[in-house]
Each structure stands twice: as C-alpha cells, then as structure tokens.
Design a protein around this motif. Structure first.
Motif, PDB file in Angstrom:
ATOM      1  N   ASP A  36      -1.295   6.515   5.472  1.00 49.66           N
ATOM      2  CA  ASP A  36      -1.521   7.598   6.687  1.00 49.66           C
ATOM      3  C   ASP A  36      -3.055   7.744   6.714  1.00 49.66           C
ATOM      4  O   ASP A  36      -3.521   7.955   8.006  1.00 49.66           O
ATOM      5  CB  ASP A  36      -0.994   8.774   5.888  1.00 49.66           C
ATOM      6  CG  ASP A  36       0.402   8.891   6.354  1.00 49.66           C
ATOM      7  OD1 ASP A  36       0.869   8.145   7.092  1.00 49.66           O
ATOM      8  OD2 ASP A  36       1.153   9.716   5.783  1.00 49.66           O
ATOM      9  N   HIS A  37      -3.679   7.571   5.620  1.00 50.17           N
ATOM     10  CA  HIS A  37      -5.201   7.801   5.835  1.00 50.17           C
ATOM     11  C   HIS A  37      -5.797   6.719   6.425  1.00 50.17           C
ATOM     12  O   HIS A  37      -6.780   7.042   7.434  1.00 50.17           O
ATOM     13  CB  HIS A  37      -5.698   7.756   4.162  1.00 50.17           C
ATOM     14  CG  HIS A  37      -7.204   7.898   4.305  1.00 50.17           C
ATOM     15  ND1 HIS A  37      -7.710   8.993   4.491  1.00 50.17           N
ATOM     16  CD2 HIS A  37      -8.207   6.800   3.667  1.00 50.17           C
ATOM     17  CE1 HIS A  37      -9.166   8.808   4.392  1.00 50.17           C
ATOM     18  NE2 HIS A  37      -9.463   7.520   3.815  1.00 50.17           N
ATOM     19  N   ILE A  38      -5.465   5.512   6.323  1.00 49.69           N
ATOM     20  CA  ILE A  38      -6.031   4.494   7.108  1.00 49.69           C
ATOM     21  C   ILE A  38      -5.753   4.621   8.678  1.00 49.69           C
ATOM     22  O   ILE A  38      -6.648   4.163   9.546  1.00 49.69           O
ATOM     23  CB  ILE A  38      -5.424   2.817   6.719  1.00 49.69           C
ATOM     24  CG1 ILE A  38      -5.735   2.649   5.223  1.00 49.69           C
ATOM     25  CG2 ILE A  38      -5.740   1.797   7.700  1.00 49.69           C
ATOM     26  CD1 ILE A  38      -5.022   1.261   4.758  1.00 49.69           C
ATOM     27  N   GLU A  61      -4.358  -8.084   3.223  1.00 50.82           N
ATOM     28  CA  GLU A  61      -3.410  -7.941   2.185  1.00 50.82           C
ATOM     29  C   GLU A  61      -2.639  -8.941   2.305  1.00 50.82           C
ATOM     30  O   GLU A  61      -2.014  -9.669   1.425  1.00 50.82           O
ATOM     31  CB  GLU A  61      -2.579  -6.309   2.312  1.00 50.82           C
ATOM     32  CG  GLU A  61      -3.580  -5.073   2.171  1.00 50.82           C
ATOM     33  CD  GLU A  61      -3.834  -5.080   0.881  1.00 50.82           C
ATOM     34  OE1 GLU A  61      -3.264  -5.455  -0.140  1.00 50.82           O
ATOM     35  OE2 GLU A  61      -5.170  -4.542   0.414  1.00 50.82           O
ATOM     36  N   ARG A  81      -7.068  -4.466   7.337  1.00 50.28           N
ATOM     37  CA  ARG A  81      -6.428  -4.283   6.153  1.00 50.28           C
ATOM     38  C   ARG A  81      -5.271  -5.027   5.913  1.00 50.28           C
ATOM     39  O   ARG A  81      -5.017  -5.657   4.846  1.00 50.28           O
ATOM     40  CB  ARG A  81      -6.361  -2.723   5.922  1.00 50.28           C
ATOM     41  CG  ARG A  81      -5.995  -2.410   4.484  1.00 50.28           C
ATOM     42  CD  ARG A  81      -6.998  -2.668   3.735  1.00 50.28           C
ATOM     43  NE  ARG A  81      -6.673  -2.594   2.109  1.00 50.28           N
ATOM     44  CZ  ARG A  81      -6.666  -1.670   1.328  1.00 50.28           C
ATOM     45  NH1 ARG A  81      -7.312  -0.142   1.939  1.00 50.28           N
ATOM     46  NH2 ARG A  81      -6.222  -1.247   0.207  1.00 50.28           N
ATOM     47  N   LEU A 115       0.587  -1.173   0.059  1.00 48.00           N
ATOM     48  CA  LEU A 115       0.037  -0.045  -0.076  1.00 48.00           C
ATOM     49  C   LEU A 115       0.909   1.395  -0.010  1.00 48.00           C
ATOM     50  O   LEU A 115       1.755   1.334   0.617  1.00 48.00           O
ATOM     51  CB  LEU A 115      -0.687  -0.082   1.193  1.00 48.00           C
ATOM     52  CG  LEU A 115      -1.981  -1.100   1.385  1.00 48.00           C
ATOM     53  CD1 LEU A 115      -2.674  -1.177   2.799  1.00 48.00           C
ATOM     54  CD2 LEU A 115      -2.968  -1.146   0.184  1.00 48.00           C
ATOM     55  N   GLU A 122      -1.666   6.186   1.568  1.00 46.87           N
ATOM     56  CA  GLU A 122      -2.702   5.350   1.847  1.00 46.87           C
ATOM     57  C   GLU A 122      -2.838   5.089   3.219  1.00 46.87           C
ATOM     58  O   GLU A 122      -3.897   4.920   4.106  1.00 46.87           O
ATOM     59  CB  GLU A 122      -3.172   4.184   0.921  1.00 46.87           C
ATOM     60  CG  GLU A 122      -4.247   3.609   0.697  1.00 46.87           C
ATOM     61  CD  GLU A 122      -4.706   2.547  -0.348  1.00 46.87           C
ATOM     62  OE1 GLU A 122      -4.137   2.739  -1.195  1.00 46.87           O
ATOM     63  OE2 GLU A 122      -5.569   1.778  -0.095  1.00 46.87           O
TER      64      GLU A 122
END
Ligand code: YSA
Length: 421
Positions: free
Chosen positions: A331-333, A353, A349, A325, A329
């Motif tokens: 950071d956003h999670i 993955e 997540r 990732l 992304e």
C-alpha cells in the motif's frame, strides 16, 4: 511384474460427482476465515483463487491448517510440473509461490515433476494436442526441472528463512511410480473407479472433443494419472491438498473423487490465477511467450526487465502475487507511486524481489549492472557503452598505455590498469 497397486486399500463411502459448481470461488465463508488464517490471507492477496470442494464431509479445508486441531499439523501440499521444456517459467513461479507460503507456515510441500505424465501431455487449457515428446527428451527436461525447483527452494530458504523453522520442500518425479507399473495391473486396479461420464464431462475433454482435431486416448487418460498421483501422495505422504493453476481444477477434481471414493477421506484442491500476456494468452511455452527462470534461456536482466515493464494497472496485483512483501508495505509503495509515477517505484521493487528470489543476490546484482549499462550509465574513456556484451577494443576502450578510465553513474570514476594485453 510389479505388484497390483491398490491391494491394501479399503473402499469407503462413495460421493456423487461434484461438478464445477462445487468450487468455492467467491470467498471463504466467515467460519473458514480466521482473520490471520493462511488461506484467507492468500485469498486477500489474490494468490489463492478457488478452493475445492466447497465443504468436506469430515473436515473443512481451513481446519487442516489450524494448529489447534489435534493431528492436523503439519499438512502436506503438492503441485505438479510437467517437464515439457528444460526450464520452469514465470507462470510456474506463481504455483511455486503458493507452495512456499505453505512451507513458511510450517507445512511440508512437494513439487512433483511429471516425468511420466509429460509423455502423455495434459490437454487442460489446450486447443491442440501437444507434440509427442521422446522419452529421452522428457528425461533430460525432468532432470533440469528437478534442478531448477531445488535451486529456487534453496534461494527461498537462504534469502528469507533467517533461522526460522519451515516445513520441508521435497522434489519427486512421478516416473518413480509409473516406470515399473504393469499396464494391465494398473487398469484393473484403478480403471474401475473412474466413471466415463465424469471423465467426459471435464471442460478440458469437452473442448477438445468439439475441436476438429479431437482428442487422443493418451491425452484422455491424463487426468486418471494425475488423479492417481494425488492418491499415491495421499497414501505415502499423507498429502491432502493439491495446488495448481486454475486450468488444473478438472484434474484435481478427478483426484478428489478417486481418493474420496476409495478411502472416504477428505482431500482438497486450491487454484492460483493464470498469468496472461497483454493479449490474454496464458503465459507459457505453448503460447510461445514464456519468460523462463533458467538464466541461459532468459537472463536475470531480461527477467528484471519483464517485471519492470509491467503497466501501472497490473503492478499492484503482481506485487501481491509474486512477492512476500506485507500488504501494508505494498500500500505504501503504491501511495508513493501516485506522487512520483515517473520513478516507477513499484515496478522496480517488483523486478528486484522476483529477480532476487529466482537468481539470488548475485543474479540481481548482475541484472542491475546490465540495466545501468543499457541506460547509458557507464562510459569508458569518455565514451558511453550501452551494450553490456561489448568487447573492449585496444586503442579505444583500452589506451596504448594500458589504462582505461571507467565512469559508473555520475560520480564514480575508476582507473583500470590492464596487466596483460
Ligand atoms: C500435476 C499433478 C500431477 O500429479 C502430475 C502432473 C501435473 C502437471 C500438470 N498437469 C501440468 O501440466 N502442469 S504444467 O506443467 O503445465 O504447469 C505447472 C503448474 O503451473 C500448473 O499448476 C499450472 O496451472 C501452473 N501454470 C502454468 N502456467 C501458468 C500457471 N499458473 C499461472 N499462470 C500461468 N501462466
């Protein structure tokens, strides 16, 4: 009798003995780190920990991966895996991910199964001698590891390549070049290039020599074989980089010294950090805490659960290490996680993955089905079924009229008609 192995190589200029201090551990120098460079990026993710040697004599490590440098592209990078068990585990996965990142950038990678070296036992990071493994056992483990490596590489390609051209992924076994090797020829050709002082100075050797058990000659010679492998792959595949967990640095240095002495060429080592358990022990077979990648040893559901259970303080690090990732992304999670920690979004997540990479979409689906059942999301004839291995009983799960009412989640109802009971 096999021909002497080092016949055709010329002796290059010698280079002293770089100690552990030659390891560049704190960060690539400015000149080394083009903002988007593969090495700098993996350093930022925490996947690449150390680079060795700090400076090449003719070439610098980042230049090897620079498309602009004539003749430098693509490179070949290898990492070795000893078949001391019949499956890879989560610790190995990190080194494999390191290889995958190179492959994605267009370089050729080699996963080397240590069918020969596993017979000796790598003393690196071990306080006790490894139990000797019989030749047949090593052979069958090596077969299983080769299969596991190929399956993972195929999953990786199938899930992520999307028609892009990547470098090759080759699986080799070092028994191919040791099997027919005459011992006297080997010692005569190779032995003279290794200095006892340097070999003895390795941390893996020092630790073992100081232990009450001491160290066997077989274990002591291990680093010579690993060094020779690097040389062999350099000669036959132009492989200039060896990757491994940080416990492998001593062995990688031996390879560097051997190759540099013989050819005058620059080769490099890259380490990935060691994944440890909550008690700080290296995750793997020796500590008895391995999480296996073979589904017969650790099911896709158990693998998923291992990652879903990770604590908040580790999950961001693992997302960077074990997934592809992009950092924004991740950071956003993590930002969403601050708002809704109870949802365990980053853990789910991460588990998704890794399970998909290791077991494919089918494995991930099976892990999710198991999880739904264990969490009470499935009932048959209005009774919750929480054991995914439950055997259906006529009269209970299957009514006398041959029907079952299956409920999955809150709203999905199915009527099943059994044709044969
Ligand atoms: C390497 C090169 C050769 O030319 C020949 C053999 C080898 C194998 C090497 N000496 C070895 O014993 N490796 S290993 O089988 O123990 O592990 C394979 C790789 O996974 C190594 O790079 C090791 O450092 C890494 N590894 C194992 N457990 C790990 C881990 N990396 C991170 N965290 C862990 N818990």
């Amino acid at each position: 009798m096999a021909a002497p192995i080092l016949r055709c190589i010329s002796r290059g200029q010698g280079l002293g003995t770089p100690g552990q201090s030659g390891v560049l551990s704190l960060g690539l120098r400015e000149a080394h780190s083009g903002a988007q460079g593969l090495l700098a990026m993996q350093k930022a993710r925490g996947l690449f920990k150390e680079f060795f040697p700090e400076r090449g004599t003719k070439t610098e490590l980042p230049e090897l991966f620079d498309r602009g440098t004539a003749g430098s592209f693509p490179q070949t990078i290898y990492c070795g895996f000893d078949p001391t068990a019949d499956s890879l585990h989560v610790g190995h996965l990190l080194a494999l991910l390191g290889l995958f990142h190179f492959q994605r950038a267009g370089h050729n990678v080699i996963a080397l199964v240590g069918g020969a070296t596993a017979r000796l036992g790598d003393p690196s990071g071990r306080t006790k001698e490894r139990e000797a493994l019989e030749a047949e056992r090593v052979q069958s483990n090596a077969r299983a590891l080769r299969q596991g490596l190929k399956a993972l590489a195929a999953n990786h390609q199938q899930l992520f390549a999307n028609g892009r051209t990547w470098g090759s992924f080759t699986v080799l076994d070092n028994s191919a070049w040791y099997q027919k090797q005459d011992l006297v020829d080997f010692l005569a050709a190779v032995g003279g290039h290794f200095r006892m002082g340097t070999l003895l100075s390795r941390l893996s050797v020092q630790t073992r020599l100081k232990s009450s058990e001491g160290m066997s000659l077989a274990e002591f010679l291990y680093q010579v074989l690993q060094a020779y492998d690097f040389y062999y792959l350099f000669q036959h595949y132009r492989c200039r980089v060896q990757l491994g967990g940080s416990d492998q640095l001593g062995n990688i240095m031996s390879g560097y010294e051997f190759i540099h002495k013989l050819t005058g060429e620059d080769v490099f080592g890259i380490s990935v950090p060691l994944i440890t358990s909550t008690t700080g022990a290296k995750l793997g077979k020796s500590a008895g805490n391995a999480v296996w990648l073979n589904r017969d040893k650790t099911s896709p559901f158990e693998l998923y659960q291992f990652f879903v259970r990770q604590q908040d303080d580790l999950v961001e690090r693992y997302l960077k290490l074990f997934t592809f990732l992009p950092l924004p992304e991740i950071d956003h999670i993590m930002q969403l996680h601050v708002k809704e920690p109870e949802k365990r979004g980053p853990q789910k997540r991460l588990a998704t993955e890794v399970t998909k990479l290791v077991h494919g979409q089918e494995g991930l689906d099976s892990a999710k089905r198991y999880r739904m059942i264990t969490e009470g999301g499935v009932s048959i004839n209005h009774r919750q079924v929480t054991n995914p291995e439950s055997v259906l009983v006529v009269g209970q799960h299957i009514l006398k009229n041959g029907l079952s009412l299956l409920k999955i989640g809150k709203r999905n109802f199915y009527i099943i008609k059994w044709l044969q009971l």
